[in-house]
Design an enzyme around this catalytic site. Structure first.
Site, PDB file in Angstrom:
ATOM      1  N   HIS B  13       0.818  -1.206   0.000  1.00 20.29           N
ATOM      2  CA  HIS B  13       0.000   0.000   0.000  1.00 20.29           C
ATOM      3  C   HIS B  13       0.857   1.263   0.000  1.00 20.29           C
ATOM      4  CE1 HIS B  13      -2.552   3.234   1.463  1.00 20.29           C
ATOM      5  NE2 HIS B  13      -3.579   2.530   1.010  1.00 20.29           N
ATOM      6  N   LEU B  76      -3.973  -7.969   2.769  1.00 16.54           N
ATOM      7  CA  LEU B  76      -4.725  -9.061   3.395  1.00 16.54           C
ATOM      8  C   LEU B  76      -6.192  -9.062   2.998  1.00 16.54           C
ATOM      9  CD1 LEU B  76      -3.173  -9.158   6.967  1.00 16.54           C
ATOM     10  CD2 LEU B  76      -2.905 -10.830   5.133  1.00 16.54           C
ATOM     11  N   ALA B  77      -6.761  -7.881   2.739  1.00 14.05           N
ATOM     12  CA  ALA B  77      -8.192  -7.804   2.470  1.00 14.05           C
ATOM     13  C   ALA B  77      -8.461  -7.440   1.014  1.00 14.05           C
ATOM     14  CB  ALA B  77      -8.839  -6.768   3.383  1.00 14.05           C
ATOM     15  N   HIS B  81      -8.604  -1.295  -3.145  1.00 13.25           N
ATOM     16  CA  HIS B  81      -7.238  -1.275  -3.682  1.00 13.25           C
ATOM     17  C   HIS B  81      -6.921  -2.560  -4.446  1.00 13.25           C
ATOM     18  CE1 HIS B  81      -6.472   2.410  -1.779  1.00 13.25           C
ATOM     19  NE2 HIS B  81      -6.234   1.966  -0.569  1.00 13.25           N
TER      20      HIS B  81
END
Lengths: 125, 125
Positions: B13, B76-77, B81
């Site tokens: 990120h 992780l999710a 993004h």
């Protein structure tokens, strides 16, 4: 002597996307299936945007009679959430229940095995 | 015939915390050490807040002569993004260099091995 009940609490950030929170709950179920009797309870909690929050997640386990809780921050980066927010929430509950053994582990991104996991998914391409 | 050069690009990120971005670069070095000749290049790029961004990260590898790039989203999710932003950035570069094989893998949180990794760190407590 009865062995004290142990729990694993997976702590995720929480999202406005229901599917993202659901992913975390599914992972908790997979942990339970794979971990079996390693822990007596497997649960998840969220830092924000989704219930239960961390204090509620911990308190629910304590209400079930759990005496030892391992908290795993499901985060990759050691940002403010990992360094400040999660420890503060855990500490708040620990102070209220000093007889409960709550152990906050390093965040997932700090795990030695992360690099092997990445290489594994990358090599099957 | 010379084997076409392959690269692994880890996409994170990006953070305002320098230490958090540094963690990603350290992980890339660990990947290189552990993966060895599995890839010819190991690099990292950031969705925002840190350089190189995804197009720059990909373009630098292409300039090195890399012909095949595996992109691993270090997330992780499956939030916006992962679902929208990263695929759009990769697609933009792919259109510009149609002869380069760019493969975008599912995000790390989707990896089967995540549950074993969590159980491993939790059981050593």
């Amino acid at each position: 002597m009865i062995k004290p009940a142990r729990a694993l609490l997976l702590v995720a950030h929480g999202s406005r996307r229901a599917s993202s929170n659901e992913e975390v709950r599914c992972l908790t179920t997979r942990l339970q299936q794979a971990g079996g009797h390693q822990f007596d309870y497997y649960a998840s909690a969220f830092l924000e945007l989704e219930a239960p929050d961390i204090p509620d997640g911990l308190t629910q386990l304590i209400a079930e009679g759990v005496q030892s809780i391992v908290v795993v921050p499901y985060f990759l980066a050691a940002g403010r959430h990992v360094v400040e927010d999660i420890p503060a929430e855990v500490e708040r509950v620990q102070k209220k229940y000093p007889h409960i053994d709550i152990q906050l582990l390093p965040h997932l991104g700090a795990a030695e095995g992360i690099s092997s996991l990445i290489l594994n998914i990358a090599q099957n391409t």
